[in-house]
Write an enzyme that holds these catalytic residues in place. Structure first.
Site, PDB file in Angstrom:
ATOM      1  N   ALA A  75      50.381  53.856 -71.971  1.00  0.00           N
ATOM      2  CA  ALA A  75      51.289  52.802 -72.416  1.00  0.00           C
ATOM      3  C   ALA A  75      52.748  53.134 -72.132  1.00  0.00           C
ATOM      4  CB  ALA A  75      51.091  52.546 -73.906  1.00  0.00           C
ATOM      5  N   ASN A 153      52.483  49.572 -84.923  1.00  0.00           N
ATOM      6  CA  ASN A 153      51.591  50.731 -85.043  1.00  0.00           C
ATOM      7  C   ASN A 153      51.737  51.474 -86.361  1.00  0.00           C
ATOM      8  OD1 ASN A 153      54.187  51.517 -84.208  1.00  0.00           O
ATOM      9  ND2 ASN A 153      53.443  53.401 -83.286  1.00  0.00           N
ATOM     10  N   GLN A 181      48.227  47.952 -79.917  1.00  0.00           N
ATOM     11  CA  GLN A 181      47.446  47.848 -81.154  1.00  0.00           C
ATOM     12  C   GLN A 181      46.735  46.499 -81.292  1.00  0.00           C
ATOM     13  OE1 GLN A 181      47.146  50.335 -83.393  1.00  0.00           O
ATOM     14  NE2 GLN A 181      48.669  51.726 -82.536  1.00  0.00           N
ATOM     15  N   THR A 241      46.410  58.249 -56.655  1.00  0.00           N
ATOM     16  CA  THR A 241      44.979  57.979 -56.574  1.00  0.00           C
ATOM     17  C   THR A 241      44.476  57.463 -57.919  1.00  0.00           C
ATOM     18  OG1 THR A 241      44.688  59.729 -54.931  1.00  0.00           O
ATOM     19  CG2 THR A 241      42.706  58.988 -56.115  1.00  0.00           C
ATOM     20  N   CYS A 327      53.677  59.213 -82.298  1.00  0.00           N
ATOM     21  CA  CYS A 327      54.737  59.575 -81.357  1.00  0.00           C
ATOM     22  C   CYS A 327      55.925  60.192 -82.073  1.00  0.00           C
ATOM     23  CB  CYS A 327      55.180  58.359 -80.551  1.00  0.00           C
ATOM     24  SG  CYS A 327      55.972  57.075 -81.547  1.00  0.00           S
TER      25      CYS A 327
END
Length: 380
Positions: A75, A153, A181, A241, A327
């Site tokens: 995110a 959150n 969320q 990739t 976080c």
């Protein structure tokens, strides 16, 4: 969910990997290990086809098409891409302002502050969601981007996404919604809402860590600017990739959410409501905010007169919960979300976020209540 001695009540920080998701990932590791960008042999083609199928599952959860999904490392990268779009708009139009919710995720705060654009914070309403009336007075011809978290959150508040999208559309302003969320809280059709950019993450909906996506609605693709340029993969929208196995797991996680979300929302809400009701009945804690327009698994509780951090220490190793979003965990500063809601530092220091999910049950909730009550008895 019980993990050893611990009752897991931190679903909004990270959801457990669903065993059904793990199984499809294991199969992908065994059969789709080839580089999906290898265009000269069948194993590369099959890996690419697996990614395409997974992208269809991801996009279907949000009412979009597979081509609308740009896979990212998570995110935070997707949020950064939304800010790159704002920078591109600023260079083309001279619009230099970014409006972000006062309780938005740290990755948006930090990207906005480092974007070179003028950042303004949208105040919250009484429920803890972005205040639409305040936003309406703030938005102007100088606004390049409005970015809000769709479901908070920490306090679980659900934003008025349709109203905000319509307001942005009327002002020709790009709108980005952080919907990390949201899949476990509400039904979302980005095409119907006409939201140009949205951020999602696999590890918030029972998928693997390390994979997320930026979803692009109608007319938004031209503004996509990669954070990782790489060799031009994903149509030049994001280099590197593509991690087939993670993407396959992401797709399966989204498919399962789409298949079961209504009944799952109701079951999780029943468990959460019971937990809140019992803690309040025992006068142990009170819910911050109301149950209206709230994530069904979120219970942000205030333990008045008691340090939330100390209480969580006493509850170890029996309950896994958080004093604020993951976080920000470990920060010496109280929650910026609670302060944005108008609460002081002392109030914020007394709050714990408990969050329930797919593998929660009433027995776990009852045992958690007893454990909390016992821990409180030791400090009263």
């Amino acid at each position: 969910m019980q993990v050893g001695e611990s009752i897991y009540l931190d679903y909004q920080a990270a959801t457990p990997l669903d065993n059904r998701v793990l199984r499809v990932m294991q199969a992908a590791y065994e059969t789709h290990f080839a580089n999906p960008h290898a265009a000269d042999h069948v194993l590369g083609w099959r890996a690419a086809a697996a990614i395409e199928a997974a992208a269809s599952h991801v996009s279907s959860l949000f009412g979009l098409q597979a081509d609308d999904v740009v896979f990212t490392s998570g995110a935070s990268e997707a949020n950064a891409m939304a800010l790159r779009a704002a920078q591109a708009i600023a260079s083309q139009t001279g619009r230099t302002d970014v409006l972000i919710g006062a309780a938005d995720h740290g990755s948006i705060f930090n990207e906005a502050n480092n974007s070179g654009l003028v950042t303004q914070h949208i105040p919250l309403n009484t429920k803890g969601a972005p205040n639409v009336d305040q936003l309406q007075s703030m938005i102007s011809d100088h606004t390049a981007l409005v970015s809000v978290v769709g479901v908070n959150n920490e306090n679980g508040a659900i934003a008025e996404l349709a109203t905000i999208a319509a307001l942005c559309r009327s002002q020709n302003v790009l709108f980005h919604a952080d919907l990390v969320q949201a899949p476990l809280a509400m039904d979302i059709d980005l095409l119907d809402l006409d939201i140009p950019f949205a951020t999602i993450s696999a590890h918030k909906l029972y998928g693997p860590k390390g994979i997320g996506a930026l979803l692009t609605g109608p007319g938004a693709s031209e503004f996509v600017k990669p954070v990782v340029v790489g060799a031009g993969q994903q149509g030049g929208r994001r280099g590197g990739t593509m991690p087939t196995e993670l993407i396959v797991g992401f797709g399966e996680a989204c498919r399962l959410v789409l298949q079961n979300r209504r009944s799952e929302h109701e079951n999780v809400a029943d468990i959460r409501n019971h937990f809140v009701e019992k803690l309040e009945e025992k006068q142990i804690a009170t819910l911050v905010g109301t149950l209206e327009s709230r994530h069904p698994g979120n219970a942000l509780m205030r333990f008045s007169g008691h340090s939330a951090a100390d209480l969580l220490i006493r509850l170890q190793p029996h309950i896994a919960a958080s004093t604020q979003s993951a976080c920000s965990s470990g920060s010496i500063e109280p929650s910026h979300v609670l302060q944005a809601m108008g609460h002081g530092k002392e109030f914020a220091s007394e709050c714990i976020r408990f969050s329930f999910g797919r593998f929660s049950d009433m027995d776990q909730a009852e045992r958690a209540i007893l454990l909390i009550a016992n821990a409180m008895d030791r400090v009263i």
